[in-house]
Scaffold this active site. Structure first.
Site, short mmCIF file in Angstrom:
data_model
loop_
_atom_site.label_atom_id
_atom_site.label_comp_id
_atom_site.label_asym_id
_atom_site.label_seq_id
_atom_site.Cartn_x
_atom_site.Cartn_y
_atom_site.Cartn_z
N HIS A 178 -17.43 -26.35 13.20
CA HIS A 178 -18.72 -26.08 13.82
C HIS A 178 -18.89 -24.59 14.11
O HIS A 178 -19.95 -24.02 13.88
CB HIS A 178 -18.88 -26.88 15.11
CG HIS A 178 -18.87 -28.36 14.91
ND1 HIS A 178 -20.03 -29.10 14.86
CD2 HIS A 178 -17.85 -29.23 14.72
CE1 HIS A 178 -19.72 -30.37 14.67
NE2 HIS A 178 -18.40 -30.48 14.58
N ASP A 202 -25.82 -26.03 18.00
CA ASP A 202 -25.24 -27.10 17.22
C ASP A 202 -25.96 -28.39 17.61
O ASP A 202 -26.25 -28.62 18.79
CB ASP A 202 -23.74 -27.21 17.54
CG ASP A 202 -22.99 -28.07 16.55
OD1 ASP A 202 -23.25 -29.29 16.52
OD2 ASP A 202 -22.15 -27.53 15.82
#
Length: 137
Positions: free
Chosen positions: A23, A100
């Site tokens: 991520h 995210d």
């Protein structure tokens, strides 16, 4: 003719990755595309103790901690960045959040500051479809 751009016309994005390597790497690549010069790295606490340092292996606990504990520190960070911007002629205030897609709390923070937000999904389209179906059922 003066073509100078005021600091309020410059975008100032805050990128918020999920705290796991895949991520973070994807978010950093996006951040590099958004701004190809200087970066500032700031952190906010995830709410886990130092003894829980390997908590990324326990995804449910990690997600719960982030959801409960990251909103207030993110608000503090944006407030600090905006305070710095108000005292600077070169640094613009925060104009958007790029988060995210797993960091749902960031949407509430963006709404609180009345700034736009974008959710960035770092996984594959297939992974997104699975998560979308789980959350919408």
């Amino acid at each position: 003719m003066d073509y100078s751009v005021s600091k309020n016309d410059k975008p100032h994005a805050v990128c918020i990755p999920y705290s796991a390597q895949g991520h973070i790497t994807s978010m950093l690549n996006l951040a590099k595309l958004l701004h190809h010069r200087d970066f500032q790295f700031k952190t906010i606490p995830d709410g886990l103790s130092y003894s829980e340092a390997n908590s990324t292996q326990d995804i449910p606990t990690f997600c719960e901690s982030i959801t409960k504990n990251c909103s207030a520190p993110l608000c503090d960070l944006i407030s600090q960045l905006n305070l710095i911007a108000s005292a600077s002629i070169a640094i613009p205030p925060v104009s958007c959040l790029v988060s995210d897609a797993t960091m749902f709390f960031s949407v509430l923070v963006a709404n609180q500051f009345k700034i736009p937000y974008a959710l960035f999904f770092t996984g594959s389209a297939c992974g997104y479809l699975v998560i979308h179906n789980i959350l919408s059922s």
